[in-house]
Design a protein around this motif. Structure first.
Motif, PDB file in Angstrom:
ATOM      1  N   GLY A 216       0.793  -1.220   0.000  1.00 49.35           N
ATOM      2  CA  GLY A 216       0.000   0.000   0.000  1.00 49.35           C
ATOM      3  C   GLY A 216       0.827   1.272   0.000  1.00 49.35           C
ATOM      4  O   GLY A 216       2.036   1.263   0.251  1.00 49.35           O
ATOM      5  N   ALA A 219       2.943   2.182   3.141  1.00 50.54           N
ATOM      6  CA  ALA A 219       3.744   1.100   3.719  1.00 50.54           C
ATOM      7  C   ALA A 219       5.225   1.431   3.617  1.00 50.54           C
ATOM      8  O   ALA A 219       5.656   2.154   2.708  1.00 50.54           O
ATOM      9  CB  ALA A 219       3.458  -0.217   3.009  1.00 50.54           C
ATOM     10  N   HIS A 245      -0.932   1.994   6.412  1.00 49.59           N
ATOM     11  CA  HIS A 245      -0.320   0.730   6.021  1.00 49.59           C
ATOM     12  C   HIS A 245       0.820   0.336   6.962  1.00 49.59           C
ATOM     13  O   HIS A 245       1.355   1.171   7.679  1.00 49.59           O
ATOM     14  CB  HIS A 245       0.191   0.825   4.574  1.00 49.59           C
TER      15      HIS A 245
END
Length: 316
Positions: A216, A219, A245
């Protein structure tokens, strides 16, 4: 079990009886930040690393390997086009990526020029790619030499496209962001890896098999990580939160089909079992399996010292 049933019942009651307007909203949980060293690309010290430590010498090693197959009628064009006819590593990388990603909307020659220029202008991406190849060679027993992952491993290709997209994304102009999203979309179609260009990936990343990996936008992924197919670094689906994320540390191993959801830290040296669902912070060195089940030190030790070392034997 009784507690689990009670929790489920409470959830159903909450759904049937929404809180009053006067109820105070609870602030979102915040977890302590973990330093995953994203800003440096110093080569990690691993026993399996050879003396191929920089972009120039790695390219020479690739050309040496490619020359062994130059006489093959079926391999000659591939070796010549992507490696032997190239002057440097960023041209060779742009060549293999452009050949795989091109379509009617992304002509190969224009894609090659764009990727080659981006790689030439961002030495960090090239340095991280060297670490990726060396790390793959160390952790993946199916790897034979450097040329094999460079030409054929779609997980490696997907990571390089994400790095290029991230460089475009960080610069922030509308056109550069749209190009980054275009590369993400095409890489998802070709490689089966959907990695948002906003995600931060450190060096020495191995996506083994890679199909179905999702990373994501917010992330982060530390260095020396080994991730198998079907892994999701995703969000919980709760609306209204941008930073949504996982934050994955260094030297983390994530098994096939695992889902790590939400803005939670997985600290350094964590192991996530195949098909696990993780929605809670995992501390350094811990192993998590099933649904948020963190193994005790005794359970971990029993698995490590099991007679059959070809598999993980967690008796839980």
């Amino acid at each position: 079990r009784g507690r689990a049933r009670g929790q489920a019942g409470a959830t159903r009651m909450d759904m049937e009886m929404p809180p009053s307007k006067d109820a105070k909203k609870q602030p979102p949980k915040s977890y302590p930040s973990v330093d995953f060293d994203f800003e440096t690309s110093a080569l990690p010290e691993h026993q399996g690393y050879r003396d191929v430590l920089n972009v120039k010498t790695l390219f020479e090693a690739l050309k040496e390997e490619a020359a062994r197959h130059e006489e093959s009628p079926i391999l000659h064009h591939q070796m010549s086009k992507h490696v032997l006819s190239r002057d440097n590593l960023y041209e060779a990388t742009a060549s293999i990526l452009a050949a795989k990603l091109c379509n009617e909307d992304l002509p190969e020659n224009l894609l090659f020029d764009t990727l080659a220029q981006e790689l030439q202008d961002t030495p960090r991406v090239m340095s991280d790619m060297v670490h990726d190849l060396l790390w793959i060679q160390e952790v993946d027993p199916a790897t034979h030499g450097l040329l094999q992952p460079f030409l054929y491993f779609k997980g490696f290709h997907a990571v390089q496209v994400q790095r290029i997209g991230h460089s475009l994304w960080r610069r922030g102009s509308p056109t550069e962001k749209m190009l980054a999203l275009s590369l993400q979309s095409r890489a998802a179609e070709v490689f089966g890896v959907d990695a948002h260009p906003g995600a931060k990936l450190a060096h020495a990343i191995c996506l083994d098999h890679a199909t179905g990996v999702v990373i994501g936008e917010t992330a982060t992924l530390g260095h020396s990580c080994y991730i198998l197919h079907g892994v999701t670094l995703g969000a919980t689906g709760k609306a209204g939160t941008f930073d949504r994320h996982p934050k994955v540390g260094n030297r983390v191993k994530i098994g096939a089909g695992a889902m790590i959801l939400g803005n939670i830290p997985l600290e350094n040296d964590v192991v996530v079992g195949a098909a696990a669902i993780v929605t809670i912070p995992i501390k350094q060195g811990e192993t998590v399996v099933g649904i948020n089940r963190v193994l005790s030190p005794e359970q971990k030790q029993a698995a490590v010292t099991a007679d059959n070392l070809d598999t993980w034997l967690y008796n839980i």
